[in-house]
Design an enzyme around this catalytic site. Sequence first.
Site, PDB file in Angstrom:
ATOM      1  N   THR A   1       0.886  -1.180   0.000  1.00  0.00           N
ATOM      2  CA  THR A   1       0.000   0.000   0.000  1.00  0.00           C
ATOM      3  C   THR A   1       0.920   1.225   0.000  1.00  0.00           C
ATOM      4  O   THR A   1       1.381   1.626  -1.063  1.00  0.00           O
ATOM      5  CB  THR A   1      -0.949  -0.001   1.229  1.00  0.00           C
ATOM      6  OG1 THR A   1      -0.184  -0.196   2.417  1.00  0.00           O
ATOM      7  CG2 THR A   1      -1.985  -1.097   1.092  1.00  0.00           C
TER       8      THR A   1
ATOM      9  N   LYS B   1       3.657  -7.048   4.100  1.00  0.00           N
ATOM     10  CA  LYS B   1       3.415  -5.635   3.782  1.00  0.00           C
ATOM     11  C   LYS B   1       2.985  -4.941   5.062  1.00  0.00           C
ATOM     12  O   LYS B   1       2.474  -5.567   5.986  1.00  0.00           O
ATOM     13  CB  LYS B   1       2.363  -5.478   2.696  1.00  0.00           C
ATOM     14  CG  LYS B   1       0.949  -5.870   3.038  1.00  0.00           C
ATOM     15  CD  LYS B   1       0.142  -4.916   3.865  1.00  0.00           C
ATOM     16  CE  LYS B   1       0.178  -3.494   3.391  1.00  0.00           C
ATOM     17  NZ  LYS B   1      -0.687  -2.644   4.314  1.00  0.00           N
TER      18      LYS B   1
ATOM     19  N   THR C   1      -7.368  11.254   1.363  1.00  0.00           N
ATOM     20  CA  THR C   1      -7.905  12.357   0.567  1.00  0.00           C
ATOM     21  C   THR C   1      -7.118  12.555  -0.715  1.00  0.00           C
ATOM     22  O   THR C   1      -6.142  11.884  -0.969  1.00  0.00           O
ATOM     23  CB  THR C   1      -7.888  13.656   1.392  1.00  0.00           C
ATOM     24  OG1 THR C   1      -6.589  13.825   1.955  1.00  0.00           O
ATOM     25  CG2 THR C   1      -8.907  13.620   2.482  1.00  0.00           C
TER      26      THR C   1
ATOM     27  N   GLU D   1       6.091   4.191   7.651  1.00  0.00           N
ATOM     28  CA  GLU D   1       5.662   5.498   7.134  1.00  0.00           C
ATOM     29  C   GLU D   1       6.358   6.665   7.810  1.00  0.00           C
ATOM     30  O   GLU D   1       6.172   6.913   8.989  1.00  0.00           O
ATOM     31  CB  GLU D   1       4.157   5.671   7.353  1.00  0.00           C
ATOM     32  CG  GLU D   1       3.315   4.893   6.386  1.00  0.00           C
ATOM     33  CD  GLU D   1       1.828   4.992   6.682  1.00  0.00           C
ATOM     34  OE1 GLU D   1       1.462   5.612   7.691  1.00  0.00           O
ATOM     35  OE2 GLU D   1       1.052   4.451   5.893  1.00  0.00           O
TER      36      GLU D   1
ATOM     37  N   ASN E   1       0.038  10.595   7.116  1.00  0.00           N
ATOM     38  CA  ASN E   1      -1.193  10.076   7.699  1.00  0.00           C
ATOM     39  C   ASN E   1      -2.303  11.100   7.825  1.00  0.00           C
ATOM     40  O   ASN E   1      -3.414  10.764   8.205  1.00  0.00           O
ATOM     41  CB  ASN E   1      -0.902   9.428   9.052  1.00  0.00           C
ATOM     42  CG  ASN E   1      -0.202   8.107   8.859  1.00  0.00           C
ATOM     43  OD1 ASN E   1      -0.757   7.202   8.261  1.00  0.00           O
ATOM     44  ND2 ASN E   1       1.031   8.020   9.324  1.00  0.00           N
TER      45      ASN E   1
ATOM     46  N   THR F   1      -2.258  -3.639  10.798  1.00  0.00           N
ATOM     47  CA  THR F   1      -2.164  -3.469   9.325  1.00  0.00           C
ATOM     48  C   THR F   1      -0.979  -4.097   8.698  1.00  0.00           C
ATOM     49  O   THR F   1      -0.192  -3.474   7.990  1.00  0.00           O
ATOM     50  CB  THR F   1      -2.163  -2.034   8.833  1.00  0.00           C
ATOM     51  OG1 THR F   1      -3.288  -1.417   9.358  1.00  0.00           O
ATOM     52  CG2 THR F   1      -2.269  -1.955   7.304  1.00  0.00           C
TER      53      THR F   1
END
Lengths: 383, 383
Positions: free
Chosen positions: A146, A168, A383, A259, A378, A179
């Site tokens: 992702t 992942k 969006t 991230e 994040n 996740t």
Amino acid sequence: MSVTAPRGFRAAGVAAGIKGGEHRDVAVVVNDGPARSAAAVFTTNRVKAAPVLWSRQVVAGGRVRAVVLNSGGANACTGAPGFQDAHATAERLADALQDSAGEIVVCSTGLIGERLPMPELLAGVDAAAAEAARDGGLNAADAIRTTDTVSKIAFRRGEGFTIGGMAKGAGMLAPSLATMLSVVTTDAVLTSEQCDTLLRAATALTFDRVDADGCTSTNDTVLLMASGASGVAPDEAEFSRLLTEVCQDLCRQLLADAEGASKTIEIEVVGAASTADALTVGRSIARNALFKCAIYGEDPNWGRVLAAVGTTDAAFEPDQLNVAVNGVWICRGGAVGDDRSKVNLKPREVTVTVDLSAGPEAATVWTTDLTVEYVHENSAYST
Amino acid sequence: MSVTAPRGFRAAGVAAGIKGGEHRDVAVVVNDGPARSAAAVFTTNRVKAAPVLWSRQVVAGGRVRAVVLNSGGANACTGAPGFQDAHATAERLADALQDSAGEIVVCSTGLIGERLPMPELLAGVDAAAAEAARDGGLNAADAIRTTDTVSKIAFRRGEGFTIGGMAKGAGMLAPSLATMLSVVTTDAVLTSEQCDTLLRAATALTFDRVDADGCTSTNDTVLLMASGASGVAPDEAEFSRLLTEVCQDLCRQLLADAEGASKTIEIEVVGAASTADALTVGRSIARNALFKCAIYGEDPNWGRVLAAVGTTDAAFEPDQLNVAVNGVWICRGGAVGDDRSKVNLKPREVTVTVDLSAGPEAATVWTTDLTVEYVHENSAYST
């Protein structure tokens, strides 16, 4: 290599149009046997995505023929229709393999709260099943990404058998997996009971001790599939060690790509009265926003470490706490220790050692720093 | 006004050179009686700063003549010498007031792990004691600021009595108070037992329900001092309501000025089986980094709310959860609800309502968003 390193497995990763564009977003990993022993661990979050609800029923039977994974949508918080979508996905792969949907695991990752585009997904399942091949491991690892910037794969060879894995996950890494999707394969001869015991032992020491941002997701799954194609019944201790290494290897890759992280932080808690105390303290530090900001700023702020330790119920006396950062004991006896200017926080790898002076036990937890980039990524994700 | 709004109190704030430059950094609040009833609540962190260790002994006696507060250093994790510094500070103010050090509360805020510059601090105590006056409340509120950009003060008038308060704290706001200092004064006639009961009730509904970043500090203190100078024994229910309002008012000011925050988030949990369940759920959401990033990005990401709810042990069924953001029920029955584009997240004040559909109880928790500015400020604080 990856999940197709062990004999008996085929895999594929295709672009089905779920994520849009040319990105691969549907993967399959097929076990051609002769055995199909399997086990899995799932998220502890009580809000479980539809594929988790489906797959834990499948895995309860101890036999898994194949797993289908998609990125581009988590199929979480989608109600009864979402569960039907997961079921239909399993049925589609079962049809293509002329097998039972009751032995097909389904994994999804991506945004929560949106239905999957089923026509695209089902066409993707057909394409992936048709393409599945011995050299498809890398494409499968690519298809489950992702916000991961790179694919995560690992393998180890034992005496006559091989273990391969892919994973992942780049945010929402927390105890109990979060996740994170991972498929681990082996051609060793194992019963499903052995798979379960060995997988739980390995994840308890690896995936369960990774906590990037304290957030536990709705979709986490680690699946172990054993084909028995090597004909070798492994020494359990050797298999356990190598399986733990594969999981550890995958965890390090997840942390290295978390991230927005600029540091990978290893938190060693020693001198604990129990392993549980050591883990409680390690997780409290790993979740302390101020500590994580300090490491981002390359500031060896041991006061924030002590403040995090102090919120736990672990056995310790405040004036007997010692803290080292990258080997320099900057806090001794709950107060100032060695010169903090000796701490070099430039490298990406940071080790924080906390000595509780309360016993012989120890445990290690891994996390990342809290960065401007994490907040950027994040705050803009959906969006 | 502030802490000197009620009769019987004098206060001052002076620049002693602890923070450097012209900034005020030492404050005193003196109770001239006739009564000196008092109570306090302190941090639950087991790593308690020296002034907390000192002051809880003082408060256990139920009588407080004065409090001395300094910014520029927390005097936490400073060992036995740090405790002696806190004691010496109390003795110095006691000398100036010709009173007993056993009735002097000490509060400190600032960096952890460094000794206070005692010559500067003690000279500051002398100066503040000499300056203490009926109009000194604002200077005192100014002197306790650290990264606070504004002073926080509040007062309410009841039937014949007044309650005044000041507070500081801009990060490390968490349940159990966290890097928060507050002094509340009243001229009502109260016993120390009444002070204790009323203060605990008020803080349980206010300071204890504020959680900016999940970090609990080593220094938190909320002190209530009652001079009895009004001669009025208040109606307890009225006093309790007004005291809660003063605390609530101060909390709102703390949140409005929280380090780097761009949103103040009110999390209402309704339909809970118990108040404890409602608080557990509210705090889990308030501490979820991904949710807080989403609000910063003005993204009504209800999936992250559900993921946070799912990590708790509160009574609920996943498919009966409802979530509203600023009044729009974007999640109904654990799945997609009303159109999320109807949610206006532009205002600073954000309300998230979670309906657990499990009972009649409710509770509200307050937090802030997780922003780029928060990370900036907290990665550079000590350097």
